[in-house]
Every structure is written in structure tokens, then in C-alpha cells.
Design a protein around this motif. Sequence first.
Motif, PDB file in Angstrom:
ATOM      1  N   PRO A 194       0.817  -1.223   0.000  1.00 48.68           N
ATOM      2  CA  PRO A 194       0.000   0.000   0.000  1.00 48.68           C
ATOM      3  C   PRO A 194       0.853   1.278   0.000  1.00 48.68           C
ATOM      4  O   PRO A 194       1.861   1.358   0.698  1.00 48.68           O
ATOM      5  CB  PRO A 194      -0.803  -0.114   1.302  1.00 48.68           C
ATOM      6  CG  PRO A 194      -0.854  -1.582   1.587  1.00 48.68           C
ATOM      7  CD  PRO A 194       0.421  -2.158   1.049  1.00 48.68           C
ATOM      8  N   SER A 195       0.420   2.248  -0.776  1.00 51.48           N
ATOM      9  CA  SER A 195       1.182   3.487  -0.993  1.00 51.48           C
ATOM     10  C   SER A 195       1.560   4.182   0.303  1.00 51.48           C
ATOM     11  O   SER A 195       2.669   4.710   0.429  1.00 51.48           O
ATOM     12  CB  SER A 195       0.351   4.466  -1.828  1.00 51.48           C
ATOM     13  OG  SER A 195       0.005   3.863  -3.035  1.00 51.48           O
ATOM     14  N   GLU A 196       0.647   4.178   1.246  1.00 52.62           N
ATOM     15  CA  GLU A 196       0.872   4.885   2.513  1.00 52.62           C
ATOM     16  C   GLU A 196       2.198   4.459   3.153  1.00 52.62           C
ATOM     17  O   GLU A 196       2.990   5.290   3.609  1.00 52.62           O
ATOM     18  CB  GLU A 196      -0.306   4.547   3.443  1.00 52.62           C
ATOM     19  CG  GLU A 196      -0.343   5.330   4.717  1.00 52.62           C
ATOM     20  CD  GLU A 196      -1.182   4.624   5.792  1.00 52.62           C
ATOM     21  OE1 GLU A 196      -1.437   5.269   6.809  1.00 52.62           O
ATOM     22  OE2 GLU A 196      -1.545   3.442   5.615  1.00 52.62           O
ATOM     23  N   VAL A 197       2.430   3.143   3.129  1.00 47.65           N
ATOM     24  CA  VAL A 197       3.634   2.582   3.759  1.00 47.65           C
ATOM     25  C   VAL A 197       4.877   3.035   2.987  1.00 47.65           C
ATOM     26  O   VAL A 197       5.839   3.566   3.568  1.00 47.65           O
ATOM     27  CB  VAL A 197       3.554   1.029   3.771  1.00 47.65           C
ATOM     28  CG1 VAL A 197       4.829   0.416   4.288  1.00 47.65           C
ATOM     29  CG2 VAL A 197       2.341   0.570   4.572  1.00 47.65           C
ATOM     30  N   THR A 198       4.864   2.854   1.676  1.00 46.77           N
ATOM     31  CA  THR A 198       6.048   3.147   0.856  1.00 46.77           C
ATOM     32  C   THR A 198       6.343   4.646   0.849  1.00 46.77           C
ATOM     33  O   THR A 198       7.509   5.055   0.946  1.00 46.77           O
ATOM     34  CB  THR A 198       5.825   2.626  -0.584  1.00 46.77           C
ATOM     35  OG1 THR A 198       5.237   1.335  -0.507  1.00 46.77           O
ATOM     36  CG2 THR A 198       7.124   2.545  -1.353  1.00 46.77           C
ATOM     37  N   ILE A 199       5.307   5.457   0.768  1.00 49.08           N
ATOM     38  CA  ILE A 199       5.520   6.913   0.712  1.00 49.08           C
ATOM     39  C   ILE A 199       6.141   7.422   2.021  1.00 49.08           C
ATOM     40  O   ILE A 199       7.050   8.254   1.998  1.00 49.08           O
ATOM     41  CB  ILE A 199       4.201   7.643   0.372  1.00 49.08           C
ATOM     42  CG1 ILE A 199       3.823   7.361  -1.085  1.00 49.08           C
ATOM     43  CG2 ILE A 199       4.332   9.155   0.597  1.00 49.08           C
ATOM     44  CD1 ILE A 199       2.442   7.835  -1.488  1.00 49.08           C
ATOM     45  N   LYS A 200       5.697   6.882   3.133  1.00 48.15           N
ATOM     46  CA  LYS A 200       6.285   7.322   4.416  1.00 48.15           C
ATOM     47  C   LYS A 200       7.764   6.969   4.476  1.00 48.15           C
ATOM     48  O   LYS A 200       8.582   7.748   4.950  1.00 48.15           O
ATOM     49  CB  LYS A 200       5.529   6.714   5.595  1.00 48.15           C
ATOM     50  CG  LYS A 200       4.271   7.512   5.893  1.00 48.15           C
ATOM     51  CD  LYS A 200       3.550   7.002   7.100  1.00 48.15           C
ATOM     52  CE  LYS A 200       2.296   7.861   7.318  1.00 48.15           C
ATOM     53  NZ  LYS A 200       1.350   7.236   8.238  1.00 48.15           N
ATOM     54  N   LEU A 201       8.111   5.792   3.960  1.00 46.27           N
ATOM     55  CA  LEU A 201       9.525   5.391   3.953  1.00 46.27           C
ATOM     56  C   LEU A 201      10.339   6.309   3.034  1.00 46.27           C
ATOM     57  O   LEU A 201      11.445   6.726   3.372  1.00 46.27           O
ATOM     58  CB  LEU A 201       9.665   3.930   3.503  1.00 46.27           C
ATOM     59  CG  LEU A 201       9.073   2.873   4.453  1.00 46.27           C
ATOM     60  CD1 LEU A 201       9.117   1.490   3.822  1.00 46.27           C
ATOM     61  CD2 LEU A 201       9.832   2.874   5.786  1.00 46.27           C
TER      62      LEU A 201
END
Length: 259
Positions: free
Chosen positions: A81-88
Motif C-alpha cells: 500500500p502506498s501509505e507505507v512506501t511513501i512514508k519510507l
Amino acid sequence: MGSVKEITIEDVNVSSANQQPKVVFVLGGPGSGKGTQCANIVEHFGYTHLSAGDLLRAEIKSGSENGTMIQNMIKEGKIVPSEVTIKLLQKAMQESGNDKFLIDGFPRNEENRAAFEAVTKITPEFVLFFDCSEEEMEKRLLGRNQGREDDNIETIRKRFKVYLESSLPVIEYYNSKGKVRKIDAAKPIDEVFEAVKVVFTSKDEKVGMCRLPRLFFISSCFIPGIFVLRRRCSCTVDGVASHLWVDAFPFLILMNTWN
Ligand SMILES: Nc1ncnc2c1ncn2[C@@H]1O[C@H](COP(=O)(O)OP(=O)(O)O)[C@@H](O)[C@H]1O
Ligand SMILES: Nc1ccn([C@@H]2O[C@H](COP(=O)(O)OP(=O)(O)O)[C@@H](O)[C@H]2O)c(=O)n1
């Protein structure tokens, strides 16, 4: 995941106030050579390389609460999910101290793309697209030897399917905006990098002196020449200057368009 604070563009370290970080998305199929070429670009052009896949794998290793979910998604070749990758990605940008980023393997689907642009308000300078046949990519992945759980034929096939169905449309989206710089990635590593260098040094992408100041700079070099010529020829400033301008004008135009 909850421990990572929501970071906005203002938090990302930039070299001067009001300046947006420069982002280049590096896209292409699994095994097309994104990571290999990013290492070369970092060495030559001073970018920070952020691989979405590497960040996700590091997150698994760190024992984070999302680790098991990420591991299962990667094993299945699915997109986290984008939320996880974007935060990283945001955290890595903030910690880098740089303002030029190669974001490798992201965005991988429409959700990644739209979420990144919505959260960070960053649009990429351009998209570097490594174009390679499945046959060649499969051969490279099977020979990669990095002990990756997803470099087995079953997962590779799933990754190719996801690439065709979800990632290629993102590349097409940026292509319709004139942002894609396509590279023939089937060639040997050195030849691919030669093509990459052309993109990064082309007059459209280069951060350098812009045209108008450059024209004034080049023109000003002629002023001392006018006086030297005037002394030698003992003629008027106007006469020499007009001669010089007529003779030099095509040269100035050429210099101004040349990078
Ligand atoms: N142009 C190339 N020709 C042959 N092998 C390559 C080339 N580019 C990369 N490789 C090799 O293929 C494998 C996959 O490359 P990599 O950069 O990890 O791809 P990606 O990051 O796109 O998955 C690596 O083992 C790498 O050394
Ligand atoms: N934006 C991204 C990038 C990678 N990934 C996951 O990480 C895996 C490996 O991605 P990668 O970019 O390291 O490797 P390649 O598939 O390009 O060789 C993908 O197959 C996805 O499962 C993701 O979910 N979202």
C-alpha cells in the motif's frame, strides 16, 4: 507505521528556501537494470538514490509492525500500500540532506503515483524508463544472486504481470505529459549508461546557466575586444562594434543554443 510522523514537503531538507526537491522517477520492469544504473548516476550526477524495494526490505529487517505484511506482499510480487512506501520515501528524503533524488521502482501503480503527488506536491522532473524484453529481464533476475526471496521463476512471472497491468500505465501517463526519457536497457551496462548520461546532460534537464543570462555573459566577452580592435584599427567605436556584432552574431546564437 504509526511511529513515522506525517512529513510534508516543508520538512524535506532542501538547499534553499522555497526550492522544491528535484525528483527523477526511475522505472522499468523487474531486472531491467534500474538499481545498476542508479548507482552510476549517483556517482556522476550527485543524486541520492532511493530504491522503494530496498526501503521496504529494510523495513522488514527492522522488525517493524508492517514487516510481515510487506514480506508477504513482496513474496507474492504484489504492490505494498502506498501509505507505507511513501512514508519510507519521505523519511529517507528528509534524512538524506540532499535535494536531488532518484526514486527507483516507484510509482509502481496509479495509486502510488496519485498518493505521492497528493502528499508531497512533488511532480518529477522526468521519468527515466528502462525498456527491456521480458526474456532478458528474466535471465538477469535468475542470475542476480542477491538471495532475494522474490527472484524465483514463480514470483518473477507474477511481478511481470503486475508490471504490465499496473506499472506500464503509470509510464504511459507520464509519457502523455512528455516526461518519459526512454532508454534501451537491453544493451550492455556501459552502453546503457552512455544513453543515461545523454539524458542527464541534455540541455533540457541540465541545471545550468539559463539562456538569457548566458547570452549577456557571452556578449559581454566582446566588449574588451571592441576597444582592442579600435586601438589597432584606429577607427570609431561604433564602426568596430557594428562590424563585430554582424560577424559575431551567428556565433553568439550558436553558443547560446549549445550546451
Ligand atoms: N545492461 C545490463 N546487461 C546485463 N546485465 C545487467 C544489465 N543491467 C543490470 N544487469 C544485471 O541484471 C541484474 C538486475 O539488475 P538490477 O539493476 O538489480 O535491476 P532492477 O533494479 O531493475 O531490478 C543484476 O544482476 C545486474 O547486475
Ligand atoms: N513501489 C513499490 C516498489 C516495490 N514494491 C515491492 O518490492 C518488490 C521488489 O521491488 P524492487 O523495485 O526492489 O525490485 P524489481 O522488481 O524492480 O527487481 C516488488 O515486487 C513489490 O512487491 C512495492 O510494493 N512498491
